[in-house]
Design a protein around this motif. Structure first.
Motif, short mmCIF file in Angstrom:
data_model
loop_
_atom_site.label_atom_id
_atom_site.label_comp_id
_atom_site.label_asym_id
_atom_site.label_seq_id
_atom_site.Cartn_x
_atom_site.Cartn_y
_atom_site.Cartn_z
N SER A 272 0.83 -1.20 0.00
CA SER A 272 0.00 0.00 0.00
C SER A 272 0.87 1.25 0.00
O SER A 272 0.57 2.23 -0.70
N LEU A 273 1.93 1.22 0.76
CA LEU A 273 2.79 2.40 0.88
C LEU A 273 3.42 2.76 -0.46
O LEU A 273 3.31 3.90 -0.91
N LEU B 171 12.12 9.77 -2.21
CA LEU B 171 10.87 9.62 -1.47
C LEU B 171 10.62 8.16 -1.12
O LEU B 171 10.20 7.84 0.00
N THR C 122 1.14 6.52 -6.91
CA THR C 122 -0.02 7.18 -7.50
C THR C 122 -0.05 8.66 -7.14
O THR C 122 -0.45 9.49 -7.96
N LEU C 123 0.37 9.00 -5.93
CA LEU C 123 0.44 10.41 -5.59
C LEU C 123 1.42 11.14 -6.49
O LEU C 123 1.19 12.28 -6.91
N HIS D 154 2.64 1.74 -3.45
CA HIS D 154 1.63 2.00 -4.47
C HIS D 154 1.01 3.38 -4.27
O HIS D 154 0.81 4.13 -5.23
N GLY D 155 0.72 3.72 -3.03
CA GLY D 155 0.15 5.03 -2.76
C GLY D 155 1.10 6.14 -3.11
O GLY D 155 0.72 7.14 -3.73
N LEU D 156 2.35 5.99 -2.75
CA LEU D 156 3.34 7.01 -3.10
C LEU D 156 3.44 7.14 -4.61
O LEU D 156 3.51 8.26 -5.15
#
Lengths: 222, 222
Positions: free
Chosen positions: A157-158, A184, A164-165, A160-162
């Motif tokens: 999740s981490l 990052l 997409t952001l 993938h979320g980074l």
DNA sequence: ACCTGAACACCGTTCAAGT
DNA sequence: ACCTGAACACCGTTCAAGT
């Protein structure tokens, strides 16, 4: 133009991939891919049942490239799975940042894995690279024991979320301008490893004094 | 049908939101929203310069609802910002799971914040709820000190990534079937707080023996 | 000031043919 | 077996009108 001879399918995938990179998700069109392959607008239906199938083939290629990048990153640390895990996380985020539209297609709603087993297999293989390495870290004593799936999906999740952001340019400017994608990802991975809770420094023995008492907190603004 | 009297704009936003919920992102259409509002297909151009502007208005409403949900969740823990942070993370993931298409629109590429200041303001406000609470936790001694933005974007990436994985149904079945959105968010937040690195238990004094030595690790599969 | 109707270029998809 | 051409329904958008 050696098409019209049986290799139209890969030519269409290549054309759609080029459209995706050049014009973004909205620029990918069945007719446009056919035009780019030098073929009539209905020819793709000989090779794909619909537009979604072509997009799935494009996405599948993306997962294969992503898997290659992650595997290569991990190979640099054959004896240290924790470093390998970090390198793979960095490779994933950098891939997403470099191929934004492609990454969005791979993980987005345009393609439903259930309908395209090849895509689903490629996606599962890429993600298993992460979860397998988490297990390796646990075996090596670098990650605390416990349900590997329960830890792996958090890491997943981490990153993938980074990703997409980054792709959607939603990180605050102060963060985006200060660090690149790789930095990052490295920072985020390290934070996840160490945790964010207040505690004594890791390498020092635990302090004898009790943990700091909580002060009354300000409420978040309403 | 009290339209045709100046309230067409909110009626179009409502119609587009309903289409989004009922038919997904591909079902949202300028003409369809006009039909649903009982108005001609070109009438929306009196209130929105293009389709993207209508979508931005829909997304803005989503951020407002998200902010409301997060604020309400935090209010249950006015004296404990760490619990408030966890509650907000859970509220965000649950919102995303319940309004999948809406969340995707809010965070996706269909809307570019730069072109729609109202949307950007709503998005920033929602995210600032998270970062503000991180700072509150640091003040309360519940989160280790340091660059708040550097910690907040990690938490942000985590909950956002988990949300998008849930919306796009990309979590492995073993994870998805075992826990609901709220439980996944709670677990992920706790893991981030504690960290995943192997270490001595938090509440016990540090062991006198040196940390376990690393064993040679298996390479991830190639 | 706000809405309609016709029109244009584009799209995904189907179908009857062509070789 | 593989490709073409015409056609259908749909879309975003523009423009000249209508009240």
């Amino acid at each position: 133009m050696a098409y019209h001879h049986g290799n139209l399918r890969p030519a269409l995938v290549e054309a759609a991939t080029a459209l995706l990179d050049e014009r973004g998700p909205l620029g990918v069109t069945l007719r446009g891919a056919a035009r780019r392959a030098g073929v009539s607008q209905t020819a793709p239906y000989r090779h794909f049942p619909d537009k979604g199938a072509l997009l799935a083939a494009v996405a599948e290629g993306g997962f294969q490239r992503l898997g290659t990048a992650m595997t290569r990153a991990a190979r640099a640390h054959p004896a240290d799975p924790l470093r390998a895990l970090e390198a793979m996380a960095i490779a994933l985020v950098r891939f997403a940042a470099r191929h934004g539209a492609h990454y969005r297609l791979m993980c987005g709603p345009a393609v439903r894995g259930r309908d395209h087993p090849g895509l689903r297999r490629a996606a599962v293989a890429a993600w298993e690279l992460l979860t397998t390495t988490v297990t390796d870290c646990q075996r090596a004593g670098q990650i605390r024991p416990g349900d590997a799936a329960g830890l792996a999906f958090v890491l997943w999740s981490l990153v993938h979320g980074l990703s997409t952001l980054l792709v959607d340019e939603q990180l605050p400017p102060v963060v985006r301008q200060a660090w690149g994608p790789g930095e990052l990802a490295k920072h985020a991975t390290e934070v996840l490893l160490q945790g964010v809770a207040a505690r004594a420094p890791r390498t020092a023995p635990a302090p004898l004094s009790p943990r700091r008492r909580r002060r009354p907190a300000r409420r978040p603004r309403t």
